[in-house]
Write a protein that holds these residues in place. Structure first.
Motif, short mmCIF file in Angstrom:
data_model
loop_
_atom_site.label_atom_id
_atom_site.label_comp_id
_atom_site.label_asym_id
_atom_site.label_seq_id
_atom_site.Cartn_x
_atom_site.Cartn_y
_atom_site.Cartn_z
N GLU A 107 0.71 -0.89 -0.44
CA GLU A 107 0.13 0.11 -0.09
C GLU A 107 1.02 1.16 0.28
OE1 GLU A 107 -3.20 0.04 0.11
OE2 GLU A 107 -3.51 -2.63 0.01
N GLU A 122 0.79 4.35 1.75
CA GLU A 122 0.84 5.23 2.47
C GLU A 122 2.10 4.61 3.44
OE1 GLU A 122 -3.45 1.93 2.97
OE2 GLU A 122 -1.98 4.40 1.27
N THR A 123 2.47 2.72 3.91
CA THR A 123 2.86 1.96 4.43
C THR A 123 3.83 1.03 3.49
OG1 THR A 123 2.08 -0.03 3.05
CG2 THR A 123 0.95 1.05 5.53
N THR A 169 7.20 2.33 6.10
CA THR A 169 7.72 1.18 6.88
C THR A 169 7.81 -0.22 6.29
OG1 THR A 169 5.37 2.76 8.75
CG2 THR A 169 5.93 0.14 8.73
#
Length: 519
Positions: free
Chosen positions: A475, A477-478, A481
């Motif tokens: 994703e 937005e991830t 991370t």
């Protein structure tokens, strides 16, 4: 357990705690810098054997055809100068002794004439080799010089003086090279004569194409006859590996090597790399698996039933963390236990309970318990082999993920290589884990075996974590991370593998491992 072993595992625990702290967070830039340093070490391989070697590594050199020919010439020139013989005769002497120069020198110094006769080298410099002869009849084809228009027939003789027509000699050598693949021991055509036809004579007689094949066969015998060389088994690879690990050391050393073409294999037996298991253990295991082929076929089935709702589950990825789509129960594909228990100290998915065998009283019960023990190890062996194949399918998926990262973020192609490095590490660890179960099957049950299984469990747990992370959806937005987590896991998994391999190699050196079967 001795003091050295205690010290090793104490350091191991401290290192693991330190690595766990890295995985929990911290400054992203610092962690990525740490990954670059450790990651390069994890993925690099010193094929020249230079630099500091790890406990489980052996020194070796990868040589291409040109380097092999250069080495041959160096050995031939040395022997020719020492014995004051022709270079072609020196080559015949070396080939006769399997390129064992020390043994040749020792024998030659004792009785040079006997060694020359044994090797097939006798030279009479006063006798012409290629000679147009009149009044000559070849004892092979029975043609005479009278049959030639010039009244002379071209003939050939080696130092032994056995003369034949050059056409018969040419046909004889071509047949030896083309049909029989012979090069090192092409002998005189006279019956019971052991003299070897040298390279210059062959070149003088045959066509260039035949001579090139002859030279290629000689190059192959240089590797085939030597105990220090082995051809890379990869298809279409013409490189050879030089490694000074003798066959006597194969009970305590696993000589894993990597060719410049990228193929990793065992120098001792020529099979795919199988560290940490030694060659005799691998040989026993492969034979046992072949003998129990029907059992092996059954255990390698691709489907299992969900332990909770009995729904049929098909494994289509390398990760062993299964989630039933019907009841959402999470379980382990290997042992079918609850997945959440894999994080607790009492759960040992990799360890077989030997009490089942020890408590069996009658022969039938013992046979059943013995089969269960074998299936325990084979199931995990085969599962990691299957998972490694499925993980290789991640390459295509990984490339798509990397392309997606480039299009959806400002990351460059180099910056998204962490995914490919992770897949490489994952596949390598799968193959290592696969062979740990082969080794564990033949280890006697004692404290040292339990320590080995502790390292095995830690690597297996870390490998599953990395595998699960790589199969997760990306994703936008991830992504930051994800990158941090994957790089940290890759470093951690690689280090766990190094710990297992190094400790196992140290155990062989110390005589720590005891076997339940002789070999």
């Amino acid at each position: 357990m001795d003091e050295d072993s205690d010290a090793f595992y104490a350091d191991d625990d401290e290192e693991e705690d330190a690595e766990s702290d890295v995985m929990l967070g911290g400054d992203a830039d610092d962690d990525e810098a740490g990954f670059d340093a450790a990651g390069d070490e994890a993925f690099s391989h010193d094929t020249s054997g230079k630099g500091k070697r790890k406990a489980h590594e052996v020194e070796f050199t990868c040589l291409d055809l040109a380097a092999l020919q250069q080495q041959q010439k160096k050995e031939v020139d040395h022997v020719a100068g020492m014995f004051v013989v022709r270079d072609t005769d020196a080559a015949i002497l070396l080939r006769h002794f399997g390129w064992n120069k020390e043994r040749l020198i020792e024998r030659y110094m004792d009785d040079p004439d006997a060694v020359k006769i044994e090797a097939g080298v006798i030279d009479d410099p006063t006798r012409p080799r290629l000679l147009p002869s009149a009044d000559f009849t070849c004892s092979i084809c029975y043609l005479s010089s009278e049959d030639e228009n010039s009244g002379r027939m071209e003939t050939l003789a080696l130092g032994c003086g056995h003369r034949f027509c050059s056409d018969c000699y040419r046909h004889y050598i071509e047949q030896k090279v083309k049909e029989e693949g012979e090069s090192r021991r092409v002998q005189c055509m006279q019956e019971k004569c052991k003299l070897v036809v040298d390279e210059k004579t062959v070149k003088m007689l045959v066509a260039p194409a035949i001579y090139e094949k002859y030279k290629d066969l000689l190059d192959r015998t240089y590797v085939d006859d030597s105990q220090l060389f082995r051809w890379c088994p990869a298809p279409n690879c013409q490189n050879a590996i030089e490694c000074h690990v003798s066959s006597k050391k194969l009970k305590t050393v696993v000589p894993s090597v990597r060719c410049d073409c990228g193929n990793a294999f065992c120098f001792g037996c020529g099979q795919a790399a199988h560290a940490p298991a030694i060659c005799p253990v691998v040989k026993l295991w492969i034979k046992k698996c072949e003998d129990d082929s029907e059992t092996a076929n059954w255990i390698q089935a691709n489907t299992k039933e969900c332990p909770e709702c009995a729904s049929t589950i098909e494994k289509n990825g390398g990760c062993n963390h299964m989630t039933c789509k019907r009841c959402r129960y999470e379980w382990c594909w290997v042992c079918e236990g609850k997945w959440s228990d894999h994080g607790t100290s009492w759960f040992n998915c990799n360890r077989f309970d030997e009490k089942n065998v020890a408590n069996s009283k009658d022969n039938q019960a013992k046979s059943r318990a013995s089969l269960e023990r074998y299936l325990h190890y084979f199931n995990r062996f085969a599962n990691h082999e299957q998972s490694a194949k499925l993980d290789r399918d991640l390459y295509s998926k990984t490339e798509k993920k990397m392309e997606k990262l480039q299009h959806t973020t400002n990351l460059t192609w180099i910056e998204v290589q962490f995914l490919k490095k992770a897949v490489d590490t994952l596949t390598e660890c799968r193959m290592t884990l696969k062979w740990t179960y082969c080794m564990a099957f033949y280890l006697k049950r004692n404290n040292m075996t339990e320590l080995f299984e502790d390292n095995q469990r830690d690597l297996e747990s870390a490998t599953e974590n990395l595998s699960e992370q790589l199969e997760a959806e990306i994703e936008p937005e991830t992504i930051p991370t994800l990158r941090q987590k994957v790089t940290d896991l890759t470093v951690y998994v690689s280090r766990r593998r190094e710990i297992l391999l190094s400790d196992t190699a140290q155990g062989f050196e110390e005589g720590r491992w005891e076997w339940n079967q002789s070999f």
